[in-house]
Design a protein around this motif. Sequence first.
Motif, PDB file in Angstrom:
ATOM      1  N   GLY A 184       0.709  -1.346  -0.089  1.00  0.00           N
ATOM      2  CA  GLY A 184       0.099   0.004   0.032  1.00  0.00           C
ATOM      3  C   GLY A 184       0.859   1.227  -0.085  1.00  0.00           C
ATOM      4  O   GLY A 184       0.199   2.358   0.221  1.00  0.00           O
ATOM      5  N   ARG A 185       2.042   1.303  -0.192  1.00  0.00           N
ATOM      6  CA  ARG A 185       2.958   2.286   0.013  1.00  0.00           C
ATOM      7  C   ARG A 185       2.923   2.780  -1.654  1.00  0.00           C
ATOM      8  O   ARG A 185       3.595   3.936  -1.816  1.00  0.00           O
ATOM      9  CB  ARG A 185       4.316   2.215   0.447  1.00  0.00           C
ATOM     10  N   GLY A 186       2.961   2.199  -2.580  1.00  0.00           N
ATOM     11  CA  GLY A 186       3.042   2.531  -4.022  1.00  0.00           C
ATOM     12  C   GLY A 186       1.797   2.417  -4.660  1.00  0.00           C
ATOM     13  O   GLY A 186       0.902   1.532  -4.301  1.00  0.00           O
ATOM     14  N   PRO A 187       1.435   3.170  -5.690  1.00  0.00           N
ATOM     15  CA  PRO A 187       0.295   3.202  -6.080  1.00  0.00           C
ATOM     16  C   PRO A 187       0.299   2.115  -7.725  1.00  0.00           C
ATOM     17  O   PRO A 187      -0.813   2.148  -8.248  1.00  0.00           O
ATOM     18  CB  PRO A 187       0.002   4.562  -6.925  1.00  0.00           C
ATOM     19  N   GLY A 188       1.247   1.500  -7.769  1.00  0.00           N
ATOM     20  CA  GLY A 188       1.252   0.334  -8.838  1.00  0.00           C
ATOM     21  C   GLY A 188       1.415   0.995 -10.392  1.00  0.00           C
ATOM     22  O   GLY A 188       1.290   0.240 -11.407  1.00  0.00           O
ATOM     23  N   VAL A 189       2.497   2.170 -10.567  1.00  0.00           N
ATOM     24  CA  VAL A 189       3.010   2.357 -11.794  1.00  0.00           C
ATOM     25  C   VAL A 189       3.701   1.364 -12.423  1.00  0.00           C
ATOM     26  O   VAL A 189       3.355   1.362 -13.634  1.00  0.00           O
ATOM     27  CB  VAL A 189       4.027   3.779 -11.370  1.00  0.00           C
ATOM     28  N   CYS A 190       4.277   0.593 -11.799  1.00  0.00           N
ATOM     29  CA  CYS A 190       5.343  -0.452 -12.430  1.00  0.00           C
ATOM     30  C   CYS A 190       4.591  -1.418 -13.152  1.00  0.00           C
ATOM     31  O   CYS A 190       4.968  -2.366 -13.614  1.00  0.00           O
ATOM     32  CB  CYS A 190       6.312  -1.086 -11.487  1.00  0.00           C
ATOM     33  N   ALA A 191       3.017  -1.745 -12.726  1.00  0.00           N
ATOM     34  CA  ALA A 191       2.172  -2.654 -13.257  1.00  0.00           C
ATOM     35  C   ALA A 191       1.116  -2.019 -13.955  1.00  0.00           C
ATOM     36  O   ALA A 191       0.141  -2.915 -14.201  1.00  0.00           O
ATOM     37  CB  ALA A 191       1.773  -3.560 -12.008  1.00  0.00           C
ATOM     38  N   GLY A 192       1.081  -0.786 -14.220  1.00  0.00           N
ATOM     39  CA  GLY A 192       0.079  -0.135 -15.138  1.00  0.00           C
ATOM     40  C   GLY A 192      -0.971   0.020 -14.199  1.00  0.00           C
ATOM     41  O   GLY A 192      -2.205  -0.192 -14.920  1.00  0.00           O
ATOM     42  N   MET A 193      -1.317  -0.037 -13.026  1.00  0.00           N
ATOM     43  CA  MET A 193      -2.365   0.125 -12.253  1.00  0.00           C
ATOM     44  C   MET A 193      -2.868   1.568 -12.023  1.00  0.00           C
ATOM     45  O   MET A 193      -3.907   1.490 -11.508  1.00  0.00           O
ATOM     46  CB  MET A 193      -2.065  -0.494 -10.652  1.00  0.00           C
ATOM     47  N   ILE A 194      -2.084   2.621 -12.523  1.00  0.00           N
ATOM     48  CA  ILE A 194      -2.598   3.838 -12.589  1.00  0.00           C
ATOM     49  C   ILE A 194      -1.985   4.555 -13.546  1.00  0.00           C
ATOM     50  O   ILE A 194      -1.307   4.369 -14.262  1.00  0.00           O
ATOM     51  CB  ILE A 194      -2.084   4.666 -11.135  1.00  0.00           C
ATOM     52  N   ASP A 195      -3.223   5.499 -14.289  1.00  0.00           N
ATOM     53  CA  ASP A 195      -2.798   6.322 -15.477  1.00  0.00           C
ATOM     54  C   ASP A 195      -2.133   7.781 -14.949  1.00  0.00           C
ATOM     55  O   ASP A 195      -1.865   8.134 -13.812  1.00  0.00           O
ATOM     56  CB  ASP A 195      -3.986   6.719 -16.278  1.00  0.00           C
ATOM     57  N   THR A 196      -1.591   8.432 -15.689  1.00  0.00           N
ATOM     58  CA  THR A 196      -0.820   9.533 -15.684  1.00  0.00           C
ATOM     59  C   THR A 196      -1.696  10.717 -14.981  1.00  0.00           C
ATOM     60  O   THR A 196      -1.283  11.365 -14.085  1.00  0.00           O
ATOM     61  CB  THR A 196      -0.178  10.187 -16.798  1.00  0.00           C
ATOM     62  N   VAL A 197      -3.149  10.636 -15.308  1.00  0.00           N
ATOM     63  CA  VAL A 197      -3.927  11.710 -14.725  1.00  0.00           C
ATOM     64  C   VAL A 197      -4.311  11.362 -13.240  1.00  0.00           C
ATOM     65  O   VAL A 197      -4.238  12.472 -12.531  1.00  0.00           O
ATOM     66  CB  VAL A 197      -5.346  11.926 -15.525  1.00  0.00           C
ATOM     67  N   GLU A 198      -4.394  10.595 -12.883  1.00  0.00           N
ATOM     68  CA  GLU A 198      -4.700   9.955 -11.400  1.00  0.00           C
ATOM     69  C   GLU A 198      -3.294  10.062 -10.746  1.00  0.00           C
ATOM     70  O   GLU A 198      -3.378  10.361  -9.606  1.00  0.00           O
ATOM     71  CB  GLU A 198      -5.302   8.671 -11.448  1.00  0.00           C
ATOM     72  N   TYR A 199      -2.276   9.656 -11.328  1.00  0.00           N
ATOM     73  CA  TYR A 199      -0.930   9.897 -10.609  1.00  0.00           C
ATOM     74  C   TYR A 199      -0.391  11.289 -10.296  1.00  0.00           C
ATOM     75  O   TYR A 199      -0.218  11.615  -9.332  1.00  0.00           O
ATOM     76  CB  TYR A 199       0.409   8.811 -11.409  1.00  0.00           C
ATOM     77  N   ALA A 200      -0.748  12.199 -11.345  1.00  0.00           N
ATOM     78  CA  ALA A 200      -0.723  13.639 -11.271  1.00  0.00           C
ATOM     79  C   ALA A 200      -1.334  14.081  -9.873  1.00  0.00           C
ATOM     80  O   ALA A 200      -0.989  15.032  -9.293  1.00  0.00           O
ATOM     81  CB  ALA A 200      -1.090  14.425 -12.373  1.00  0.00           C
ATOM     82  N   ARG A 201      -2.648  13.599  -9.552  1.00  0.00           N
ATOM     83  CA  ARG A 201      -3.289  14.004  -8.587  1.00  0.00           C
ATOM     84  C   ARG A 201      -2.729  13.587  -7.393  1.00  0.00           C
ATOM     85  O   ARG A 201      -2.478  14.266  -6.262  1.00  0.00           O
ATOM     86  CB  ARG A 201      -4.862  13.366  -8.540  1.00  0.00           C
TER      87      ARG A 201
END
Length: 636
Positions: A184-201
């Motif tokens: 639960g410390r990472g949003p899952g960028v490395c596995a494609g679990m989050i897009d750039t818009v949500e990550y920017a938030r």
Amino acid sequence: MALVPTEPGCYLWKDARGTVVYVGKAKNLRARMRQYVTLQDEREKIPLMMEVVRSFDYVVVGSEHEALVLERNLIAQYHPYFNVDYKDDKSYPFIAITESDVFPAIKYTREKHRRGTRYFGPYTDARAARETIDTLRKVVPICMATCAEWKRARRLLEKSPEAASVANLMLAERCRPCFDYHVGRGPGVCAGMIDTVEYARHVSQVERFLRGNRSEIVGELTEQMRAAAADLDFERAGRIKARLDSLDALDDRQQVVFSSSVSLDLFGFYREETISCACVFVVREGRTVRSSEFILDKGLDVGEEELVGGFVKRYYDETSDIPSEVDVPCELADAEVVAGWLAEKGGRAVRLHRPQRGEKRRLLEMAASNARHALMRYMVRTGYADERTNKALLQLESALALDAPPMRIECFDISTLHGHFTVASMVVFTNGRPDKSQYRRFKIQTPLTEANDFVSMSEVLGRRYAPERMADERFGSRPDLLVVDGGKPQLTAAMEQLAELGLDIPVCGLAKSDEEIFVPWDDTPVVLPSGSPSLYLIKQVRDESHRFAITFHRELRDKAMTASVLDDVPGVGPKRKRALMRRFGSLRRLRAASEQDIAATPGIPAEVARAVHQALNELEKIPVAENQEKAEKNDD
């Protein structure tokens, strides 16, 4: 100098080797630089600095604001000796966000600032910085720049920049989730679990968190938790609730200093002769988020405004966390320019303020107290005091033409009140440090009708350096340097007395006014460099002797006032004295009583009451006389 333009810009003073020794900014280059050449600048370091200056350079800019920015860049580039800088060469830790990446990551770093990376700090407590990152990632999941899977994802995106819009899809095919994602410390960028818009938030929330805007994040997380609960997604609502609990735990550790939601930085300073410490209290939303201490390489050898202004500019040059208010202990001449620079850097208006009273003033004093303790710890940890003391003794050896460093210094001072209660102090510094076991004090036995430092100094030196005292082990060994508090008259008295005793002891006199040292072998006084360790030591010796003398003088005077004033009144014996003290309780209350009140005491006749009242009135005049004498000394 006549060819220097009158436009805004920065000037660089250089020594014979072409090394930049000082950088400054000016609204009018020619007028400002001429102040240095003609020594119209009243700062104490200017004459010393101009002695080493052999050339100069300047850069013209469009405005005073641009000159300030350029000044900071030039100081960072050249690190000039006469500019305020950090004492220790270590780099301070920052929390950074790699904003130039498609998926920005957070990192703990001491690196030199890079473009495309936003820095928050500096922190002087590395553990606090790491704990902040750890707590932050519990609240808002974000990638760590040290994560191997994040680095792999960044390399893939750098090779295929055209795929940035569908980065999460590409990473889902080629990468795998990291350990932080599973806990639960990472949003899952490395596995494609989050897009750039949500990550920017997420990144926006992180930056607001680091700027201290906790209430906005709490509001957003609370709304997300309620929405998840309304959708019956209780697992997600539970995760968000855990993040809110982490924020609550963080708030519990932070001290509430303001009832209102204010964001400001407070700068407190503590200065020694050639070193100082700055303490910064960072207050966000009414809470003290952190405090940091910085050791600086300048102290009382530069003006307070220069020290404060130089550090404030250096501090904000290295951080992106700009508050709406900056509180400093003194007025800055270029406050408007600095405030404009900070407003442009932070994207909002900034107030540069000097608190005079209230809670902000109290916090400013607390920051100064923390700075003092931090400086003392640094000096003990690094042995700075020992190094400075060694330099001071060597400098005194050279300046006073001694045969060896003065390892034992004895200093004498006279304290009197118009010839009454005349005393002398002798303080001893061994290896540059106070040796209080060797301190001695003397009552002047020569009858005096008025203050006479010449006679008093002759007597005390004759008693101290008499053969029997020189042979007395309790008085210690022969001094390497004798210092008398005063100018030529006191020095002459010391020399004559030593000559009568047949002693050859190096002696000097230290004048109070201009810190001039009078020596027997030259009519021109010796002036030690301002801010030098030797000047600091000799002043410390002189001030300690004065403190010791005035303490003994006041002790004798107060004892005489309280013990003998009633004994000297005709008609007052032990029995009547006890009756008076039993009724009034203290001499202060007795002095405040009227003649009628004193006469009302059982066993005190009217004529005795009148005599007591008159004696106490005479006692009232002594402090007035003392104040007049102090004023006369200050005028001299």
